[in-house]
Scaffold this active site. Structure first.
Site, PDB file in Angstrom:
ATOM      1  N   HIS A 234      -9.160  11.080  -9.128  1.00 33.50           N
ATOM      2  CA  HIS A 234      -9.242   9.932 -10.032  1.00 33.50           C
ATOM      3  C   HIS A 234     -10.128  10.315 -11.225  1.00 33.50           C
ATOM      4  CE1 HIS A 234      -8.143   7.931  -6.261  1.00 33.50           C
ATOM      5  NE2 HIS A 234      -7.805   6.852  -6.954  1.00 33.50           N
TER       6      HIS A 234
ATOM      7  N   CYS B 197      -9.493   1.653  -1.083  1.00 36.03           N
ATOM      8  CA  CYS B 197      -8.917   1.085  -2.300  1.00 36.03           C
ATOM      9  C   CYS B 197      -9.549  -0.286  -2.490  1.00 36.03           C
ATOM     10  CB  CYS B 197      -7.400   0.986  -2.175  1.00 36.03           C
ATOM     11  SG  CYS B 197      -6.678   0.296  -3.666  1.00 36.03           S
ATOM     12  N   GLY B 198     -10.277  -0.439  -3.591  1.00 30.73           N
ATOM     13  CA  GLY B 198     -11.027  -1.677  -3.803  1.00 30.73           C
ATOM     14  C   GLY B 198     -10.137  -2.860  -4.151  1.00 30.73           C
ATOM     15  N   HIS B 199      -9.233  -2.655  -5.123  1.00 29.03           N
ATOM     16  CA  HIS B 199      -8.349  -3.782  -5.451  1.00 29.03           C
ATOM     17  C   HIS B 199      -7.490  -4.087  -4.230  1.00 29.03           C
ATOM     18  CE1 HIS B 199      -4.719  -1.253  -5.930  1.00 29.03           C
ATOM     19  NE2 HIS B 199      -4.091  -2.415  -5.760  1.00 29.03           N
TER      20      HIS B 199
ATOM     21  N   CYS C 233     -10.540  -1.159 -11.002  1.00 32.44           N
ATOM     22  CA  CYS C 233     -10.632  -0.148  -9.933  1.00 32.44           C
ATOM     23  C   CYS C 233     -11.914  -0.337  -9.110  1.00 32.44           C
ATOM     24  CB  CYS C 233     -10.565   1.271 -10.486  1.00 32.44           C
ATOM     25  SG  CYS C 233     -10.417   2.487  -9.152  1.00 32.44           S
TER      26      CYS C 233
ATOM     27  N   THR D  73     -12.985   1.206  -6.237  1.00 38.46           N
ATOM     28  CA  THR D  73     -13.732   2.403  -5.836  1.00 38.46           C
ATOM     29  C   THR D  73     -14.334   3.089  -7.083  1.00 38.46           C
ATOM     30  OG1 THR D  73     -11.626   3.613  -5.779  1.00 38.46           O
ATOM     31  CG2 THR D  73     -12.489   2.833  -3.676  1.00 38.46           C
TER      32      THR D  73
HETATM   33  O1  PYC Z   1      -9.285  -0.381  -6.725  1.00 40.47           O
HETATM   34  O2  PYC Z   1     -10.196   1.329  -5.700  1.00 40.47           O
HETATM   35  C1  PYC Z   1      -9.279   0.807  -6.309  1.00 40.47           C
HETATM   36  C2  PYC Z   1      -8.063   1.600  -6.577  1.00 40.47           C
HETATM   37  C3  PYC Z   1      -7.860   2.924  -6.283  1.00 40.47           C
HETATM   38  C4  PYC Z   1      -6.568   3.237  -6.705  1.00 40.47           C
HETATM   39  C5  PYC Z   1      -6.016   2.095  -7.250  1.00 40.47           C
HETATM   40  N1  PYC Z   1      -6.947   1.111  -7.155  1.00 40.47           N
END
Ligand code: PYC
Length: 310
Positions: free
Chosen positions: A203, A88-90, A233, A235
């Protein structure tokens, strides 16, 4: 169970520190939570900690544990109320901000081991945090799916999670309209057996015209818990960079700003990696919003606040 809440460019992360899990190696937990098909099934009592009524429905949990690899400082299991996430990037930025706040970010960086691999999170001079992701790559280009009476064309790409990326040359419509559209794409992918590199594509990312002048494009990302990502997001941005790189539309090292559905922004760039994949670096800001403690409830009915007899 102690927790620290933060948001990264609008998207919430809840870092969880539990006596039951914090000393256990990540791979041991993952083995325990694997079903017969190798899929990861997050315990209900954990999922409840990031679900209504304890959290906003967009919340991503980041359970801290011991890393299994000597190359990482912490193990982190990312999940939401519905599903386990590969990465999860965030959330990586939220974890970095939280660890930094407790003085755990030595030399301005921390290496976290996730289900998808090791990710380095770094404090930037401007107060933002960036992470260098696991390899991202295109799985299949120009994939056509039937949706009502039309055909939607998209790219299947991996960025730590599985994405179906649809590019449209229009501005973002209302959140409700984009939720309805992306949910119908996700359902069509399942019905038409379009799969990603590790299996289910959970996703869906739309890329549309930006509203901000300082962004090259805008994303709308449907997450597996049926909510949309308030951040661009991490990823999904990585998967998008892999797509742009594979089509020769973005060069190595160039900065690419992606606006989120709510108007916040990540700055992304990439370097080339093995077998046509890329390593994305994504930068964004995070804010701590709360510290707290919660009861760990083992009984699923108590954990969710719901039972058949209510
Ligand atoms: O930032 O990768 C992300 C992410 C995945 C699901 C919610 N945020």
């Amino acid at each position: 169970m102690l927790f620290t809440d933060s948001h990264t460019e609008g998207e919430p992360t809840r870092v969880l520190i539990s006596d039951a899990y914090r000393l256990r190696p990540l791979q041991e937990l993952l083995r325990e939570w694997s079903d017969a098909n190798g899929a990861c099934v997050t315990p209900t009592a954990l999922r409840a900690l990031v679900a209504n009524p304890r959290a906003a429905d967009a919340c991503v949990g980041a359970l801290l544990c011991r890393p299994s690899s000597p190359d990482a400082d912490f193990g982190v299991f990312f999940f939401n109320a519905q599903a386990a996430l590969g990465m999860c990037g965030h959330g990586a930025i939220g974890v970095g901000k939280t660890i930094d706040r407790f003085g755990g970010m030595l030399d301005g960086a921390v290496r976290i081991e996730t289900r998808a691999g090791i990710v380095e999170v770094r404090r930037e001079d401007n107060g933002a945090y960036s992470f260098e992701n696991v390899p991202a790559f295109v799985v299949a280009s120009r994939v056509k799916i039937a949706l009502d009476q039309t055909i939607v064309t998209g790219t299947v790409a991996y960025g730590g999670n599985e994405f179906f990326i649809v590019e449209e040359s229009r501005p973002l419509r209302s959140i409700e309209a984009e939720l309805t559209y992306t949910r119908s794409i996700r359902d069509a992918l399942v019905q038409q057996a379009v799969r990603g590199h590790t299996g289910l594509i959970d996703h869906v990312a739309l890329f549309v015209q930006p509203a901000r002048e300082d962004a090259q494009e805008r994303s709308f990302v449907l997450c597996p818990n049926d909510t949309y990502d308030r951040s661009p997001c991490g990823t999904g941005s990585s998967a998008r960079l892999a797509m742009l790189a594979s089509e020769g539309r973005l060069r190595e090292g160039a900065q690419h700003a992606i606006e989120s559905a709510i108007g916040s922004r990540f700055i992304a760039s990439f370097r080339g990696a093995a077998k046509g994949s890329i390593i994305a670096r994504i930068s964004g800001r995070a804010w701590i919003t709360a510290d707290g403690a919660m009861e760990e409830q083992r009984d699923p009915a108590q954990a969710t606040g719901w039972s058949e007899s209510t």
